[in-house]
Write an enzyme that holds these catalytic residues in place. Structure first.
Site, short mmCIF file in Angstrom:
data_model
loop_
_atom_site.label_atom_id
_atom_site.label_comp_id
_atom_site.label_asym_id
_atom_site.label_seq_id
_atom_site.Cartn_x
_atom_site.Cartn_y
_atom_site.Cartn_z
CG ASP A 1 -2.39 8.02 5.51
OD1 ASP A 1 -2.44 8.29 4.30
OD2 ASP A 1 -2.09 6.90 5.93
NE ARG B 1 -13.74 -0.27 3.49
CZ ARG B 1 -14.85 -0.30 2.75
NH1 ARG B 1 -15.59 -1.40 2.72
NH2 ARG B 1 -15.20 0.77 2.07
CE1 TYR C 1 -11.99 9.05 -0.85
CE2 TYR C 1 -11.00 10.38 0.88
CZ TYR C 1 -10.95 9.29 0.03
OH TYR C 1 -9.88 8.43 0.06
CD GLU D 1 -9.80 10.06 -3.17
OE1 GLU D 1 -10.91 9.69 -3.61
OE2 GLU D 1 -8.80 9.32 -3.16
CG HIS E 1 -9.22 7.31 -7.89
ND1 HIS E 1 -8.88 8.62 -7.67
CD2 HIS E 1 -9.71 6.83 -6.70
CE1 HIS E 1 -9.15 8.93 -6.40
NE2 HIS E 1 -9.67 7.87 -5.80
CG HIS F 1 -14.21 6.07 -5.14
ND1 HIS F 1 -14.68 7.32 -4.82
CD2 HIS F 1 -12.89 6.07 -4.79
CE1 HIS F 1 -13.70 8.04 -4.29
NE2 HIS F 1 -12.60 7.29 -4.26
CD GLU F 2 -10.79 2.73 -5.12
OE1 GLU F 2 -9.79 3.34 -5.54
OE2 GLU F 2 -11.30 2.98 -4.01
CD GLU G 1 -6.49 5.74 -6.09
OE1 GLU G 1 -6.02 6.85 -5.80
OE2 GLU G 1 -7.09 5.02 -5.26
CD GLN H 1 -2.57 1.61 0.12
OE1 GLN H 1 -3.13 0.74 -0.53
NE2 GLN H 1 -2.63 2.89 -0.22
#
Length: 606
Positions: free
Chosen positions: A378, A561, A386, A321, A302, A298-299, A274, A142
């Site tokens: 982050d 998650r 978003y 976003e 992107h 959504h992804e 994405e 990630q």
């Protein structure tokens, strides 16, 4: 379609999260060799960076965090095939890592870096077989926002793009995949070759290794997953090609050749990532009824907003976003109708209102243009970027109409393809191409309040949902004394979104006996739907509802998650004696969480 030229221009704004962003010499192409060692939980790498402008300076600066640099060589006209290069790792910052400074000889055109990752590299999650659905280990990366530098010495700024090719060696019974051209079946040698001809920023570098199988959905879409998960995933994502086609109708051609999904083990810390050509998704969206696939939309979106036109720095995250959320809901409306998209918009507004209340309505962190220097980027990954970003576009749509806004967005993606964009440059473009063409339009939009003002401006359009009106009618009947079982016929065709709205609408302090009646009627505690469980458990935690404790424990031990687990730990902490219980659960679960999640939870639980 001709391939884009690798783009190596400087970011439009200085990037406070990259040592390399001010380097006069920029990279343009990466040749990467990796060997994956599950036993030591390390990658051994050889990264050869071709330079875009080698004569621009005598030093190349890269970002590196917790990497062991074993040696650096340089090549170019007049240099030996393996001329050593002097290098220095500067002082390490806990968040940013260290600058890797490489001295360049005259004529140097490329540098070759031999390195190893640390076993605890923040981008890498190494899973033992017990943490997967099979009997084999698993690795995934990630890289967003600034973790690519923990598995690759690179110029780790979203404003710097490069192409790449890679050779990856893994145990022969495992499949390797990257954000690039990918194999669709196992190679007996365990050696895989990859190529990405479209230039990308470092945060879109991705690698996954595991016991994986592939199922095609169309000539350009397909699903990778562990064999036990693949049949369910193939059924769940059957509309994938239709999504790509709908996106293209809205905002222009898909520029990345293939669009495949990789369903990761449940420890993946996000809903999706994405990565170009290979979106990573969480298995928590496998609801069995395709009701959570807006995340895939959504992804996919992107692939235009973010991957094609990229925020220049993480202060400009809303440019990725906000456009993507708006685009996602347009895709869902195209496929499933306006009523469906309105449900998503109302849920998004609920999340936005909660975030503004939690952060504080006057906080600068509720601005769209953020100031994240000195902080983990982050921290900007909230509903502000978003949902407030989306609402800015909805407000603009209400003023100029969809056709004009669609034309603007489509031209924006086409004009700035494979480039970085910062907020100031975008605002100039918006004014020039749209706002200035109609006197008084910017004043009606109140653009400055949206971008550099706190909270949500009161000219945001109000969105309602006819399907949610039925949910609210059911909630009113429940509040008036109707038994939950009597609502069963009204709810039989509800989607995940209606159930989540129902759970959000329940009084926050229902006693355990009332929750028991609701649970008996609707089976929330035994639901297989992660969104429903995540909305149900806060009620059960507050009430001390015993029948939900085992499912809650299983959920926190199994699912990583961050969107789900952080609010649940906060809910536990808010109960009497909750600190001890939360810490005990976290001690058991932590090994199953990615560093993106543990970074948040370590601070929360001290």
């Amino acid at each position: 379609m001709p391939l884009p030229t690798p783009h190596a221009s400087a970011p439009l704004s200085a990037d406070p999260h990259s040592h390399a962003s001010r380097s006069p010499v920029r990279v343009s192409h990466l040749v990467l060799e990796l060997s994956v060692d599950f036993e030591s939980r390390t990658l051994a790498g050889l990264a050869t960076w071709q330079l875009a402008n080698p004569g621009a300076g005598s030093e190349l600066v890269l970002d590196a965090r917790d990497l062991v640099i074993e040696g650096v060589e340089q090549t170019g006209p007049g240099l030996a095939a393996s001329a050593p290069a002097a290098f220095e790792l500067g002082p390490a910052d806990p968040l940013l890592g260290a600058p890797l400074r490489i001295s360049l000889a005259p004529g140097a055109a490329a540098v070759r870096i031999r390195y190893r990752t640390a076993p605890g590299a923040a981008a890498l999650q190494w899973l033992v077989p017990e943490q997967t659905s099979g009997s084999q280990p698993f690795l995934f990366t990630q890289s967003q926002a600034i973790l690519a530098r923990t598995w690759l010495p690179c110029q780790d700024s979203p404003g710097i793009r490069f192409t790449y090719e890679a050779t990856v060696r893994v145990p022969p019974h495992l499949l390797a995949l990257m954000s690039a051209s990918n194999p669709q079946e196992l190679h007996a040698t365990g050696t895989y070759h990859f190529r990405m001809d479209q230039p990308i920023p470092a945060y879109l570098m991705a690698l996954a290794v595991g016991d994986l199988a592939f199922a095609p959905l169309s000539s350009r879409t397909g699903i990778y997953a562990e064999p036990a998960t693949l049949p369910l995933a193939t059924a769940e994502f059957g509309d994938l090609e239709n999504m790509v086609a709908a996106a293209e109708q809205l905002y222009g051609p898909y520029r990345w050749e293939r669009y495949d999904l990789l369903v990761l083990p449940p420890s993946f810390p996000f809903g999706g990532m994405e990565n170009p050509r290979l979106t990573f998704v969480t298995p928590t969206i496998l609801a069995g009824d395709r009701s959570l696939t807006s995340l895939v939309a959504h992804e996919l979106a992107h692939s235009w907003s973010g991957n094609l036109v990229t925020n220049a720095t993480w202060n400009d995250f809303w440019l990725n976003e906000g456009f993507t959320v708006y685009f996602e809901r347009r895709i869902m409306e195209h496929l499933y109708g306006r009523d469906y998209a309105q449900m998503l918009q109302v849920l998004g507004r609920t999340g936005l209102d909660h975030t503004i209340e939690e952060i504080g309505p006057l906080s600068p962190d509720t601005h769209l243009r953020l100031q994240l220097a000195g902080r983990d980027p982050d921290e900007g990954l909230t509903e502000i970027a978003y949902e407030k970003g989306c609402y800015l576009l909805l407000t603009l749509e209400s003023l100029v109409g969809r056709p004009r806004l669609d034309t603007f967005i489509k031209e924006y993606f086409a004009r700035f393809s494979f480039q970085a964009m910062d907020t100031a440059t975008f605002l100039d473009y918006l004014r020039r191409e749209l706002l200035d063409r109609e006197p008084g339009l910017e004043a009606k939009l109140r653009l400055a309040e949206w971008v550099d003002g706190p909270g949500l401006p009161d000219n945001a359009p109000s969105i309602s949902s006819t399907r949610f009106a039925q949910v609210e009618a059911a909630l009113a009947r429940l509040a008036a004394g109707t038994a939950p079982t009597e609502l069963a016929t009204d709810t039989v065709e509800w989607s995940s979104h209606e159930w989540v709205h129902f759970l959000h609408g329940l009084p926050p302090a229902l006693p355990a006996d009332e929750l028991a009646g609701i649970d008996a009627a609707f089976g929330f505690s035994t639901s297989g739907n992660a969104e429903v469980l995540a909305a149900w458990f806060p009620h059960t935690i507050r009430a001390g509802y015993q029948p939900a404790e085992v499912p809650l424990r299983k959920f926190l031990l199994h699912v990583g998650r961050r969107k789900f687990i952080v609010p649940l730990y906060k809910a536990i902490l808010a109960t009497p004696g909750g600190a001890g219980k939360a810490r005990q659960l976290y001690a058991e679960a932590r090994a199953n969480y990615h560093s993106v999640a543990t970074g948040t939870l370590d601070a929360l639980l001290k």
